[in-house]
Structures are given as structure tokens and as C-alpha cells.
Design an enzyme around this catalytic site. Structure first.
Site, PDB file in Angstrom:
ATOM      1  N   ARG A  70      32.468  35.094  56.967  1.00 17.63           N
ATOM      2  CA  ARG A  70      31.772  33.887  56.496  1.00 17.63           C
ATOM      3  C   ARG A  70      31.739  32.808  57.574  1.00 17.63           C
ATOM      4  O   ARG A  70      30.765  32.083  57.722  1.00 17.63           O
ATOM      5  CB  ARG A  70      32.458  33.357  55.228  1.00 17.63           C
ATOM      6  CG  ARG A  70      32.181  34.217  54.005  1.00 17.63           C
ATOM      7  CD  ARG A  70      33.090  33.837  52.864  1.00 17.63           C
ATOM      8  NE  ARG A  70      32.964  32.447  52.528  1.00 17.63           N
ATOM      9  CZ  ARG A  70      33.976  31.675  52.101  1.00 17.63           C
ATOM     10  NH1 ARG A  70      35.185  32.175  51.967  1.00 17.63           N
ATOM     11  NH2 ARG A  70      33.765  30.419  51.808  1.00 17.63           N
ATOM     12  N   ASP A 111      40.129  38.895  51.478  1.00 19.82           N
ATOM     13  CA  ASP A 111      39.714  37.524  51.799  1.00 19.82           C
ATOM     14  C   ASP A 111      39.778  37.283  53.303  1.00 19.82           C
ATOM     15  O   ASP A 111      38.915  36.612  53.869  1.00 19.82           O
ATOM     16  CB  ASP A 111      40.578  36.495  51.064  1.00 19.82           C
ATOM     17  CG  ASP A 111      40.201  35.083  51.507  1.00 19.82           C
ATOM     18  OD1 ASP A 111      39.043  34.700  51.272  1.00 19.82           O
ATOM     19  OD2 ASP A 111      41.021  34.404  52.140  1.00 19.82           O
ATOM     20  N   HIS A 141      46.829  23.553  46.366  1.00 19.88           N
ATOM     21  CA  HIS A 141      45.908  23.948  47.431  1.00 19.88           C
ATOM     22  C   HIS A 141      44.845  22.876  47.634  1.00 19.88           C
ATOM     23  O   HIS A 141      44.312  22.328  46.673  1.00 19.88           O
ATOM     24  CB  HIS A 141      45.225  25.273  47.095  1.00 19.88           C
ATOM     25  CG  HIS A 141      44.423  25.831  48.236  1.00 19.88           C
ATOM     26  ND1 HIS A 141      44.993  26.600  49.233  1.00 19.88           N
ATOM     27  CD2 HIS A 141      43.119  25.703  48.553  1.00 19.88           C
ATOM     28  CE1 HIS A 141      44.059  26.923  50.119  1.00 19.88           C
ATOM     29  NE2 HIS A 141      42.915  26.393  49.723  1.00 19.88           N
ATOM     30  N   LYS A 157      43.874  34.114  46.739  1.00 20.98           N
ATOM     31  CA  LYS A 157      45.172  33.937  47.408  1.00 20.98           C
ATOM     32  C   LYS A 157      46.172  33.274  46.465  1.00 20.98           C
ATOM     33  O   LYS A 157      47.340  33.629  46.432  1.00 20.98           O
ATOM     34  CB  LYS A 157      44.987  33.100  48.677  1.00 20.98           C
ATOM     35  CG  LYS A 157      44.308  33.905  49.789  1.00 20.98           C
ATOM     36  CD  LYS A 157      44.004  33.078  51.009  1.00 20.98           C
ATOM     37  CE  LYS A 157      42.888  32.115  50.751  1.00 20.98           C
ATOM     38  NZ  LYS A 157      42.141  31.661  51.926  1.00 20.98           N
ATOM     39  N   SER A 206      37.696  32.906  47.366  1.00 16.09           N
ATOM     40  CA  SER A 206      38.575  32.955  48.531  1.00 16.09           C
ATOM     41  C   SER A 206      39.892  32.221  48.231  1.00 16.09           C
ATOM     42  O   SER A 206      40.987  32.750  48.435  1.00 16.09           O
ATOM     43  CB  SER A 206      37.862  32.301  49.723  1.00 16.09           C
ATOM     44  OG  SER A 206      38.754  32.055  50.770  1.00 16.09           O
TER      45      SER A 206
END
Ligand code: URA
Length: 434
Positions: free
Chosen positions: A168, A161, A82, A187, A183
């Protein structure tokens, strides 16, 4: 106890209990907490911060707010990846097939671009026919057959999220380490990988502008992963200048193909091969990083990386012939050059402004539902440190009938700096957290 008490506690800088955090996440998921109260707590967290324990509880509650993918029936160690997001960040699209060609199983659920950053999904969707909306069964089939699959986030994964991220985005509460870490990691925990490689971007075009903040974010996420039993490592990489030369969806796919053919820009190739080497180690295929690096080099030079990319595209309904013939990708009809205002050294190519220039041409979106023009974008013809003469082309803008061109050129003017002395050289990879 009312939700106002929880907001008050955090507003006053106190530590929330696990039960407070569960109340928040279940209430947000069930939509029983109104947006104004959820936003108030987000702002209190943004300003007051969270302890490591609170952040871990928040992440865990968000990961449990929806489905969790079970990949245990696919043999091998699954290594996720990620990035916190940047401009020209096409690393995942090169890295996933390259690591898969080395024997790593790489399940990847990616996001769309928002703000000035690009999104892996938008880039992949410039490939004619490529499906990002596979069912979990289809995703697992591609993973088994090819070794990697890149798809969109399933709607049922970490729904808390999804709700909090949207809030946000419109309440100036993005750049908070506990909120960013929970967040991203919620995931990743729900995605079912056994190990995880994180790329924390740092600089002008990133959420984290300074190295201290980026390191703190990386350490928080690595600690959360470790606590959840997922072997997690992070690289901190510079995002003052775009990564690679192409910014914009199809333009970036062309650059990804170049990389897998072994002719990509050197700094991008360096990042990709270093990351692939760590993924081979995280998967336990090689314990010695030098052996892993040789394996990655061989996957690249033998053509197995590009072949794996083509197989993934075909398995997801896309036209795999783009790999041999990139002219099958969308291409913008018009070009405009941005030229050096003076002679000297290029000292700055600000990532955020170049990302905004590309988006102004239509490559990105300002709100979630906006359509994207896959063909348009920006090619960097020079890099920081290059010596240029007055009027030399620095950027090539790919546009459609001048749409957004004046705005894009204004962003280019603010992005580029040419000065008498060269800038200090620095590497893209700034640090690592293991
Ligand atoms: N990506 C995410 O998934 N979450 C954030 O908060 C920022 C980037």
C-alpha cells in the site's frame, strides 16, 4: 475460480465473499499471489470500497494470518491503545505509564515512523539501552511487574498486514477506510487486549484530512472491535498542528517526561488525561468517569505516573536516570531559529510540513531501513493564535552540522502562516465514538 475473477468482481464494484477474502489473505501470506495482483485488488478496494461485513472478514483473516498473543494469564483487563499516526504524537509514551499507574494493564506494540509521521519506537529508542525487541515472555513479565510495556511489533503477528502495508505504501492505497481499518484492527485483535482505545487523527498531518472521513474510520474500527468481543472506543483528534511543542525523537521524550512531571503543554496534557480517564473506565476500575478523572489526576500529581515510566524503561534495559536527568538523552550540537516573516497572529503551523522539516534534519526515514538521528528535530516556540512580532523566533531547529537544514527551513517557510487576524480557536479533541 482464478484470482483475476476476484479482482474483476471488486473492480466492477461487487461485494466479495468471505471465501474470496480468505483466498486473498492466505495467498498474500504464503506469497502465492504475486505483488502485481495483490496491488490490483488493493487499488480496486481503494476505489470501490468495502461493506462493513467485507471489512470485518478482511480484518479477521489478517488477524489469523499469524500468531495471536494470549494475555489471559495476566490478571486484569488489558486495554490497548492505537493512534492512526501524526506529527509530535507522543501520547502513547505518556499515556501507557499514566494509565498503568491507575491500575490499567496496558500492552502496547508500536510502530516506527514512516513518511512525515513519527514513530513511538523511534522515540523510545532514543533512551540509551531501551529494548523494543522483547520476546513475548519478556513482554508479559514486564506487563506483570510494571503494568505496561511498549515494544515493537512481533514479526509473527498479522504477517498479511506487513505484506499489504508495504504494498500500500508504494501503490497509493494507504488512505482507504477498509484498508486502514483492517490493517490497524488486525494487529490489535492479534495483540490479545480485552479493550481498546483508538485515536483517529484528522487534518493536515493525518491520513484522514476531513472530519467526515475520520469519523467513518473511527466508526468502522469501533464496529470491528465490538464484533470481535473487544470493548472499543475512539477519539477523533485534530492533527492540523503538531501535538505538543517537540517534534523529533529525544526531544519528544523530554516533553513526555515534562508531561509526567505535570508540566507538559496544556493541550497535550488535556488529550493524555482524557484518554487515561477513558482507559480507567474501559478497564472497569471506575465506572464513573468523574472518579476515573480524579484517579488519573492523583496518579499524575503523586508522581506514580513518572515512576511507572522509569520502571518500564529499567525493565526493558534502558537508562531510567533519563527521567531525572534528560541531558542523558541524545542532543543535537547545533541550533537554528526560524523567525516570523512579519508581525501578526500565527494562523497556521502545518503538521505535515513541520514533520517533513524534522525528517529532513534526520529524525525520520524515507525508506524502512534508513538510520534515524535521535537527537535532531524541531521545537515549536509559538502556537496557532499567538501574537508575534516581525523576526520573533517561531521554531527552533536542532540539527547536526547543517545536515538537511536548507530543506528543513524551506518546509518551515511553507508550514507557517502569520496574518493580521487570529485564527478561530478549536480543541484538539474533536469527537468520540463509543
Ligand atoms: N497504521 C497502520 O497500522 N496501518 C495503516 O494502514 C495506517 C497506519
Amino acid at each position: 475460480m482464478s484470482f483475476v475473477d476476484i479482482i474483476t468482481r471488486k473492480r466492477d464494484g461487487r461485494v466479495l465473499s468471505r471465501e474470496d477474502i480468505e483466498t486473498f489473505v492466505t495467498g498474500v501470506t504464503a506469497a502465492s499471489i504475486p505483488d502485481y495482483q495483490a496491488s490490483a485488488l488493493l487499488m480496486a478496494i481503494m476505489l470501490r470500497g468495502m461493506t462493513h461485513e467485507e471489512t470485518a472478514w478482511l480484518t479477521d483473516a489478517m488477524a489469523r494470518s499469524g500468531d495471536r498473543i494470549d494475555l489471559s494469564d495476566i490478571p486484569g483487563i488489558k486495554v490497548g491503545k492505537h493512534s492512526t499516526g501524526g506529527v509530535g504524537d507522543k501520547v502513547s509514551i505518556v499515556l501507557a505509564p499514566l494509565a498503568a499507574a491507575c491500575g490499567v494493564i496496558v500492552p502496547k506494540m508500536s510502530g516506527r515512523g514512516l513518511g512525515h509521521t513519527g514513530g513511538t519506537l523511534d522515540k523510545l529508542q532514543s533512551i540509551p539501552g531501551y529494548r523494543i525487541d522483547l520476546s513475548i515472555q519478556e513482554f508479559k513479565r514486564v506487563l506483570r511487574d510494571v503494568g505496561t510495556s511498549i515494544i515493537g511489533q512481533s514479526a509473527s503477528l498479522a504477517p498479511a498486514d506487513k505484506k499489504l502495508y508495504a504494498l500500500r505504501d508504494v501503490t497509493a492505497t494507504i488512505e482507504s477506510i477498509p484498508l486502514l481499518a483492517s490493517s490497524i484492527m488486525s494487529k490489535k485483535l492479534a495483540e490479545g487486549s480485552n479493550a481498546l482505545l483508538l485515536d483517529v487523527k484528522c487534518g493536515d498531518g493525518a491520513f484522514m484530512k476531513d472530519v467526515g472521513g475520520a469519523r467513518a474510520l473511527a466508526e468502522t474500527m469501533v464496529a470491528i472491535g465490538k464484533q470481535a468481543g473487544i470493548r472499543t472506543e475512539a477519539f477523533i483528534t485534530e492533527m492540523d498542528a503538531p501535538l505538543g511543542n517537540a517534534i523529533g525523537n529525544a526531544l519528544e521524550i523530554v516533553e513526555c517526561i515534562d508531561c509526567l512531571m505535570g508540566v507538559g503543554p496544556v493541550e497535550l496534557m488535556d488529550v493524555v488525561t482524557r484518554f487515561a480517564t477513558r482507559m480507567v473506565v474501559l478497564a472497569g476500575i471506575d465506572t464513573d468517569p468523574a472518579a476515573a478523572a480524579v484517579r488519573v489526576e492523583q496518579a499524575l500529581s503523586s508522581g506514580r505516573g513518572i515512576e511507572t515510566f522509569a520502571r518500564m524503561i529499567a525493565a526493558q534495559g534502558g537508562n531510567a536516570r533519563v527521567v531525572d536527568d534528560p541531558s542523558l538523552l541524545p542532543s543535537a550540537p547545533d541550533r537554528e531559529l526560524y523567525r516570523a516573516p512579519r508581525g501578526g497572529y500565527v494562523t497556521r503551523t502545518a503538521a505535515e510540513a513541520i514533520g517533513r522539516a524534522s525528517n529532513a534534519l534526520g529524525a525520520g526515514r524515507t525508506t524502512v531501513g534508513d538510520p534515524v538521528d535521535h537527537a535532531v528535530g524541531v521545537i515549536m516556540l509559538t502556537r496557532p493564535g499567538d501574537r508575534v512580532t516581525e523576526d520573533q523566533p517561531l521554531l527552533e531547529l536542532h540539527h547536526r552540522d547543517g545536515r538537511g537544514l536548507a530543506t528543513a527551513l524551506a518546509f518551515c517557510r511553507s508550514a507557517i502562516e502569520v496574518a493580521d487576524a487570529p485564527p478561530a480557536a478549536h480543541a484538539k479533541v474533536i469527537g468520540e465514538v463509543r
